[in-house]
Design an enzyme around this catalytic site. Sequence first.
Site, PDB file in Angstrom:
ATOM      1  N   GLU A  49       0.819  -1.203   0.000  1.00 39.28           N
ATOM      2  CA  GLU A  49       0.000   0.000   0.000  1.00 39.28           C
ATOM      3  C   GLU A  49       0.858   1.259   0.000  1.00 39.28           C
ATOM      4  O   GLU A  49       0.554   2.240  -0.688  1.00 39.28           O
ATOM      5  CB  GLU A  49      -0.920   0.015   1.226  1.00 39.28           C
ATOM      6  CG  GLU A  49      -1.876  -1.169   1.309  1.00 39.28           C
ATOM      7  CD  GLU A  49      -1.315  -2.311   2.136  1.00 39.28           C
ATOM      8  OE1 GLU A  49      -2.081  -2.901   2.899  1.00 39.28           O
ATOM      9  OE2 GLU A  49      -0.094  -2.611   2.009  1.00 39.28           O
ATOM     10  N   ALA A  67      13.059 -37.673  -6.893  1.00 40.11           N
ATOM     11  CA  ALA A  67      13.098 -38.277  -8.223  1.00 40.11           C
ATOM     12  C   ALA A  67      13.246 -39.777  -8.041  1.00 40.11           C
ATOM     13  O   ALA A  67      14.011 -40.233  -7.181  1.00 40.11           O
ATOM     14  CB  ALA A  67      14.259 -37.718  -9.039  1.00 40.11           C
ATOM     15  N   ARG A 126      13.808 -24.029  -4.719  1.00 42.21           N
ATOM     16  CA  ARG A 126      14.650 -23.745  -3.559  1.00 42.21           C
ATOM     17  C   ARG A 126      14.713 -22.247  -3.276  1.00 42.21           C
ATOM     18  O   ARG A 126      14.711 -21.814  -2.131  1.00 42.21           O
ATOM     19  CB  ARG A 126      16.065 -24.275  -3.791  1.00 42.21           C
ATOM     20  CG  ARG A 126      16.210 -25.779  -3.732  1.00 42.21           C
ATOM     21  CD  ARG A 126      17.656 -26.177  -3.976  1.00 42.21           C
ATOM     22  NE  ARG A 126      17.849 -27.624  -3.951  1.00 42.21           N
ATOM     23  CZ  ARG A 126      19.025 -28.226  -4.138  1.00 42.21           C
ATOM     24  NH1 ARG A 126      20.115 -27.486  -4.356  1.00 42.21           N
ATOM     25  NH2 ARG A 126      19.123 -29.544  -4.096  1.00 42.21           N
ATOM     26  N   GLY A 165      16.268 -38.210   2.572  1.00 47.48           N
ATOM     27  CA  GLY A 165      16.014 -39.356   1.699  1.00 47.48           C
ATOM     28  C   GLY A 165      14.687 -40.007   1.953  1.00 47.48           C
ATOM     29  O   GLY A 165      13.767 -39.428   2.520  1.00 47.48           O
ATOM     30  N   LEU A 202      11.368 -38.644   4.083  1.00 47.07           N
ATOM     31  CA  LEU A 202      10.164 -38.335   3.309  1.00 47.07           C
ATOM     32  C   LEU A 202       8.977 -39.170   3.770  1.00 47.07           C
ATOM     33  O   LEU A 202       7.873 -38.662   3.966  1.00 47.07           O
ATOM     34  CB  LEU A 202      10.425 -38.563   1.825  1.00 47.07           C
ATOM     35  CG  LEU A 202      11.346 -37.549   1.135  1.00 47.07           C
ATOM     36  CD1 LEU A 202      11.877 -38.129  -0.171  1.00 47.07           C
ATOM     37  CD2 LEU A 202      10.605 -36.250   0.874  1.00 47.07           C
TER      38      LEU A 202
END
Length: 355
Positions: free
Chosen positions: A53, A157, A192, A294, A298
């Site tokens: 603003e 991947a 990233r 790894g 995950l």
Amino acid sequence: MIVDKKYMYRCLQLSQNGRGFVSPNPMVGAVVVHDNKIIGEGYHRQYGESHAEVNAINSVKDKSLLHDSTIYVSLEPCAHHGKTPPCAQLIIDSGIPRVVVACLDPYPAVSGKGIKMMEDAGIEVILSVLEKEALELNKEFFTSQYENRPYIYLKWAQTKDGFIDKERCENKKPQPTLISNEFSRILVHKKRAEVSAIMIGTNTAVNDNPSLTTRFWYGKNPVRVVLDRQARIPSDYRLFDGEVETIVFTEEENFPDIIEKIVPIRIKFDENLFNTILAILKSRKISSILVEGGSELLQGFINRQLWDEAYIETSSISFGKGVRAPAINGHILEKRNWGASEQVHLSRLDKYKIL
């Protein structure tokens, strides 16, 4: 309403110029319109600097036009003194009679107060114009406020036959196992540059000796976050080069804490490990994390439903054996093919919800 949407779309467009630079603050855009013509616009450029603003109003050359103008803002103008003065008061002092806002700010010191301040000053305030789009734009900020944790992206991947890594041999030179193609690696570095932090586990650090930087994309390097329970990562690895702030979660009492930009945080690796880590990162103003591996790390996030989006690249190559890729279920947002690779973009929820 059609006219209001047109100018609010411009606000959302402008706000994205701050991506990767304003966190943990939200991305915000603002447009000043007089007689159906844009006479000023701005966006939040850098954390701690002027809000959208302020930049929009300052860009108006003829300030007398403000008394007959509308200002469009993609997030409720702030009403408190933080690193900058309250934007709601600036709008009042500028004599702008009409304000259109996409969505309320969830921050307790702000939510609803900016609207009330302007309405009490006699300003007409229109709410919820392109609200869904505005919420999606700042999903990381809203998740951080409502769920008290960073927004979590998962990325890996895998091969055509479902492996994330080869079997590693002892005493072999540490280096990443190449599965991604060159184009997808560039996109990973772009991601990233947009997040606050990037996280890996001990095995990935030891086996790959990664830099976790944005070498293939312009932008800031994210804070590196590493889980190293027993201080197994060699001190001469790239993670400890002092180039980027690196947070190391460990149980090791003798972990060296005098290396420049290396921040060891000693915690218990118990059943509350993930929630403890996320709470600490939130307290350090980290609003988004890219978890790159790894497989065990995950899968830990997946099993605890502590993730928001996942990017999974499947290559055409096969390993035959190795480390299995994580198992995940989610709602497909997008599928793309890049040469011999396919990327699937998943969401944990069928749509973004803040309540």
